[in-house]
Design a protein around this motif. Sequence first.
Motif, PDB file in Angstrom:
ATOM      1  N   LEU A  16       0.823  -1.214   0.000  1.00  0.00           N
ATOM      2  CA  LEU A  16       0.000   0.000   0.000  1.00  0.00           C
ATOM      3  C   LEU A  16       0.857   1.265   0.000  1.00  0.00           C
ATOM      4  O   LEU A  16       0.535   2.240  -0.677  1.00  0.00           O
ATOM      5  CB  LEU A  16      -0.954  -0.009   1.195  1.00  0.00           C
ATOM      6  CG  LEU A  16      -2.068  -1.063   1.146  1.00  0.00           C
ATOM      7  CD1 LEU A  16      -2.843  -1.095   2.465  1.00  0.00           C
ATOM      8  CD2 LEU A  16      -2.990  -0.825  -0.025  1.00  0.00           C
ATOM      9  N   ASP A  19       2.352   1.574  -3.444  1.00  0.00           N
ATOM     10  CA  ASP A  19       1.306   2.006  -4.367  1.00  0.00           C
ATOM     11  C   ASP A  19       1.051   3.503  -4.233  1.00  0.00           C
ATOM     12  O   ASP A  19       0.895   4.209  -5.225  1.00  0.00           O
ATOM     13  CB  ASP A  19       0.026   1.217  -4.099  1.00  0.00           C
ATOM     14  CG  ASP A  19      -1.086   1.551  -5.060  1.00  0.00           C
ATOM     15  OD1 ASP A  19      -0.803   1.804  -6.242  1.00  0.00           O
ATOM     16  OD2 ASP A  19      -2.261   1.539  -4.630  1.00  0.00           O
ATOM     17  N   ALA A  20       1.035   3.998  -3.007  1.00  0.00           N
ATOM     18  CA  ALA A  20       0.824   5.435  -2.794  1.00  0.00           C
ATOM     19  C   ALA A  20       1.987   6.247  -3.359  1.00  0.00           C
ATOM     20  O   ALA A  20       1.774   7.316  -3.938  1.00  0.00           O
ATOM     21  CB  ALA A  20       0.650   5.720  -1.304  1.00  0.00           C
ATOM     22  N   HIS A  24      -0.774   5.258  -7.241  1.00  0.00           N
ATOM     23  CA  HIS A  24      -1.991   4.440  -7.210  1.00  0.00           C
ATOM     24  C   HIS A  24      -2.270   3.745  -8.545  1.00  0.00           C
ATOM     25  O   HIS A  24      -3.360   3.846  -9.099  1.00  0.00           O
ATOM     26  CB  HIS A  24      -3.193   5.276  -6.766  1.00  0.00           C
ATOM     27  CG  HIS A  24      -3.027   5.864  -5.407  1.00  0.00           C
ATOM     28  ND1 HIS A  24      -3.037   5.113  -4.263  1.00  0.00           N
ATOM     29  CD2 HIS A  24      -2.798   7.141  -5.017  1.00  0.00           C
ATOM     30  CE1 HIS A  24      -2.846   5.897  -3.228  1.00  0.00           C
ATOM     31  NE2 HIS A  24      -2.693   7.139  -3.651  1.00  0.00           N
ATOM     32  N   ASN A  25      -1.289   3.024  -9.070  1.00  0.00           N
ATOM     33  CA  ASN A  25      -1.466   2.278 -10.307  1.00  0.00           C
ATOM     34  C   ASN A  25      -1.654   0.785 -10.087  1.00  0.00           C
ATOM     35  O   ASN A  25      -1.712   0.026 -11.035  1.00  0.00           O
ATOM     36  CB  ASN A  25      -0.236   2.471 -11.212  1.00  0.00           C
ATOM     37  CG  ASN A  25      -0.141   3.879 -11.730  1.00  0.00           C
ATOM     38  OD1 ASN A  25      -1.153   4.522 -11.977  1.00  0.00           O
ATOM     39  ND2 ASN A  25       1.068   4.363 -11.890  1.00  0.00           N
ATOM     40  N   ALA A  33      -1.911  -5.572  -3.493  1.00  0.00           N
ATOM     41  CA  ALA A  33      -0.924  -4.914  -2.638  1.00  0.00           C
ATOM     42  C   ALA A  33      -0.024  -5.946  -1.963  1.00  0.00           C
ATOM     43  O   ALA A  33       1.186  -5.728  -1.835  1.00  0.00           O
ATOM     44  CB  ALA A  33      -1.628  -4.056  -1.587  1.00  0.00           C
ATOM     45  N   VAL A  71       5.340  -1.255  -8.849  1.00  0.00           N
ATOM     46  CA  VAL A  71       4.010  -0.712  -9.146  1.00  0.00           C
ATOM     47  C   VAL A  71       4.091   0.294 -10.295  1.00  0.00           C
ATOM     48  O   VAL A  71       3.224   0.314 -11.177  1.00  0.00           O
ATOM     49  CB  VAL A  71       3.378  -0.081  -7.885  1.00  0.00           C
ATOM     50  CG1 VAL A  71       2.111   0.679  -8.216  1.00  0.00           C
ATOM     51  CG2 VAL A  71       3.101  -1.152  -6.848  1.00  0.00           C
TER      52      VAL A  71
END
Length: 85
Positions: A16, A19-20, A24-25, A33, A71
């Motif tokens: 997570l 990803d942030a 956010h892909n 995640a 990511v």
Amino acid sequence: MWGIILSIILAVIIGLIGDALAGHNMPGGIIGAMVAGFVGAWLGALLLGNWGPIVGNFAVIPAIIGTALFVFLLGLVSRLFRQAA
């Protein structure tokens, strides 16, 4: 048993965070995640080594950097496939 649970929880948290950082892909929600966290931890350890704090057999800083890289690359590949279709 607790080691496996801790590894899964850390993989989700690292996934997570990565990803942030990457915008956010990441598809797949929590499962995505978790997979990204495990792949990113492996990629980060491969590229950067095992330095920094180690929690649940994860070198946290390289794992986060590796997950963000994974990511980001996954988002690029996903956009390429969407444009080609």
